[in-house]
Design a protein around this motif. Structure first.
Motif, PDB file in Angstrom:
ATOM      1  N   TYR A   1     -28.239  80.432 -88.347  1.00 23.37           N
ATOM      2  CA  TYR A   1     -29.504  79.988 -88.937  1.00 23.37           C
ATOM      3  C   TYR A   1     -29.843  78.536 -88.590  1.00 23.37           C
ATOM      4  O   TYR A   1     -30.694  77.939 -89.247  1.00 23.37           O
TER       5      TYR A   1
ATOM      6  N   LYS B   1     -33.359  77.587 -88.317  1.00 26.84           N
ATOM      7  CA  LYS B   1     -34.020  78.637 -89.086  1.00 26.84           C
ATOM      8  C   LYS B   1     -33.754  78.422 -90.571  1.00 26.84           C
ATOM      9  O   LYS B   1     -33.693  79.364 -91.352  1.00 26.84           O
TER      10      LYS B   1
ATOM     11  N   GLN C   1     -42.191  81.187 -87.787  1.00 28.57           N
ATOM     12  CA  GLN C   1     -40.870  80.887 -88.351  1.00 28.57           C
ATOM     13  C   GLN C   1     -40.298  79.595 -87.764  1.00 28.57           C
ATOM     14  O   GLN C   1     -39.142  79.529 -87.344  1.00 28.57           O
TER      15      GLN C   1
ATOM     16  N   ARG D   1     -34.199  83.903 -91.452  1.00 27.92           N
ATOM     17  CA  ARG D   1     -34.210  82.558 -92.028  1.00 27.92           C
ATOM     18  C   ARG D   1     -33.249  82.485 -93.207  1.00 27.92           C
ATOM     19  O   ARG D   1     -32.834  83.507 -93.761  1.00 27.92           O
TER      20      ARG D   1
END
Length: 530
Positions: free
Chosen positions: A335, A338, A168, A421
């Motif tokens: 986020y 992300k 990720q 995400r």
């Protein structure tokens, strides 16, 4: 693989090798492996001190990749992918340092690296268009050359997409240490050492605390700070520069085409030139120092730093610059890295084939959307105002792209995600008042800058409601002996060339202040006439 000009340059560099190098390539049948082989064969043919070994069997390492080491010793450096673009310099330096050519790094830093006595296995994910990544790659490669306890693999995230998705990784550079997340974003050698050498910060603070007061202490190492330091040092006075990172916001600038007398350059190159110019003078440069407080004393000004150090100056020039402005909406902080990003050049390749949004319709936002449109599947640009604010030539280019939607009068209200995400963005249509959602995987924020002045809140230095330091025509602030320059001030038009001029002006004003306040007092009238 390499053109004739590049081969000539590389051959000249490889003539500096004093020790033999062994390159071991692990390849498969992919086109990228063939490109890698072509590059390595070119290098092999340019120096008799380079030996190339090619392995096509699966040895458990990433393919295509290659290690750089000395014959008979375990290699500490590996490139997974093809290190071209911004990373070609990293490859050249890895060859030179492995082959015995000395680094220009300060000797005390080299000794600090050599003293590390625990196994450190680093992995760095980079993109070829990232101007921040080479600093990290080159620092870790040098550590691997200097200390056999250190290993480093530099990984092209765009090539190893499955690995990036599994971990990720949505921002580069991303660094892992011994399999665990270590850091993200630009990091220099000293900063990496500060994280792995736990006693480094306290040792550095003690060293800084022992320094005598500076005649001029510059806080900040961007264009304004560098210019201020040069002008002060040329006056022959004791000058110091304390910076969180030398180069400042310039390090995050990809292309510079309006710096007078230089037709085109890149931010990191200009930052290196700035530091080299400053180091030509007797200037004490103190990196990794984030200012936290300012107070005046009868002797001058004291600046406190996050690491516990305190530096003193008879005068101080604040040139702490600015940083990317955040949207301050729900989901943005959660986020960040992300899916929420601020550097399209660095992180764009990680979103290949995905849908993204760019928030901001000024020059930087429109330029970001144009760049991203060539990488991602679709770009949605959102602008708060009724019209885009970018230059007309940029707007025409943006509107010509088939995979770009432009939404004006859009107020971003939330970034949504699945917990790990980004999966969307919510905005309010300011014309209708309706709330709408855009499904996507990335959000690039390009809404301007905010001055780095929060640390001055209780210092007595006057700030505007926007956080800019109020300065007069000489760069003087509301506190005697304290000057300011560059993007952190009220001076309009945040441009590199303007920041340099303002830094120079503030330095001259600080010198004038020193002269006037260190002059001997006038003799009493009766003594003068005696």
């Amino acid at each position: 693989m390499l053109d004739a000009s590049l081969k000539t340059q590389l051959k000249a560099y490889l003539e500096r090798l004093t020790q033999d190098i062994e390159i071991v390539a692990d390849l498969d049948d992919s086109p990228k492996s063939q490109e890698t082989l072509g590059l390595l064969q070119d290098i092999d043919g340019l120096s008799d001190k380079v030996t190339l070994v090619v392995r096509h069997e699966d040895t458990g390492v990433r393919r295509p990749s290659f290690s750089i080491g000395r014959p008979g010793a375990e290699a500490g450096i590996r490139f997974a992918g093809l290190p071209m673009g911004h990373e070609f310099t990293s490859l050249v330096l890895a060859l030179l340092h492995t082959g015995g050519h000395p680094s220009k790094t300060a000797q005390d830093v080299i000794e600090q690296v050599r003293a590390l006595d625990v196994p450190l296995s680093f992995e760095t994910y980079f993109s070829l268009s990232c101007q921040n990544c080479p600093d990290v790659v080159q620092a870790l490669n040098l550590m691997a050359v200097l200390n056999p306890n250190v290993k480093h693999v530099a990984i092209d995230g765009a090539l190893f997409q499955e690995e990036v998705d599994k971990r990720q990784i949505m921002s580069v550079p991303t660094i892992y240490l011994n399999g665990e997340p270590f850091g993200q974003g630009r990091m220099g050698l000293e900063e990496i050492l500060a994280k792995v050498d736990t006693g480094a910060a306290s040792r550095e603070a003690a060293k800084l605390n022992a320094k005598a007061p500076f005649d001029v202490l510059v806080v900040g190492g961007g264009p304004a700070g560098a210019a201020a330091a040069i002008y002060a040092a040329r006056k022959g006075i004791r000058t110091g520069v304390a910076a969180e990172r030398f180069g400042g916001q310039v390090l995050d600038t990809m292309s510079i085409e309006n710096f007078i007398s230089v037709k085109e350059t890149e931010g990191p190159k200009l930052a290196v030139a700035l530091e080299e110019h400053v180091r030509q003078y007797d200037v004490d440069i103190m990196n990794l120092q984030r200012a936290e407080s300012l107070k005046t004393t009868p002797e001058g000004v004291e600046i406190g730093f996050a690491g516990g150090a305190t530096l003193r100056g008879k005068t101080v020039i604040i040139a702490t610059g600015a940083r990317w402005r955040e949207m301050n909406v729900p989901g943005e902080a959660q986020y960040r890295n992300k899916g929420v990003a601020y550097c399209p050049h660095c992180d764009g390749p990680l979103f290949k084939g995905k849908r993204v949004a760019v928030v901001g319709g000024g020059n930087s936002g429109v330029e970001a959307a144009i760049d991203l449109a060539g990488v991602v599947s679709h770009v949605t640009l959102l602008e708060f105002a009724p019209e885009l604010k970018a230059d007309a030539v940029l707007v025409r280019k943006l509107r010509s792209l088939p995979n770009v939607d432009i939404i004006t009068q859009a107020q971003t209200t939330e970034v949504t995600g699945d917990g790990s995400r980004v999966n969307g963005l919510v905005y309010t249509d300011r014309a209708s008042g309706q709330s709408k959602t855009v499904a996507l995987e990335g959000v690039f924020v390009q809404i301007g800058l905010v001055p780095n002045s929060a640390w001055l809140k209780d210092s007595g230095v006057a700030l505007t409601r926007f956080g800019e330091i109020e300065v007069d025509a000489r760069g003087e602030t509301s506190v005697p002996g304290v000057f300011a320059a560059g993007d952190v001030t009220t001076v309009p038009y945040k441009q590199i060339v303007i920041a340099m001029g303002e830094g120079s002006k503030a330095s001259l004003a600080a010198f004038d202040h020193l002269i006037r306040h260190s002059a001997p007092a006038e003799a009493p009238a009766e003594a003068a006439t005696a």
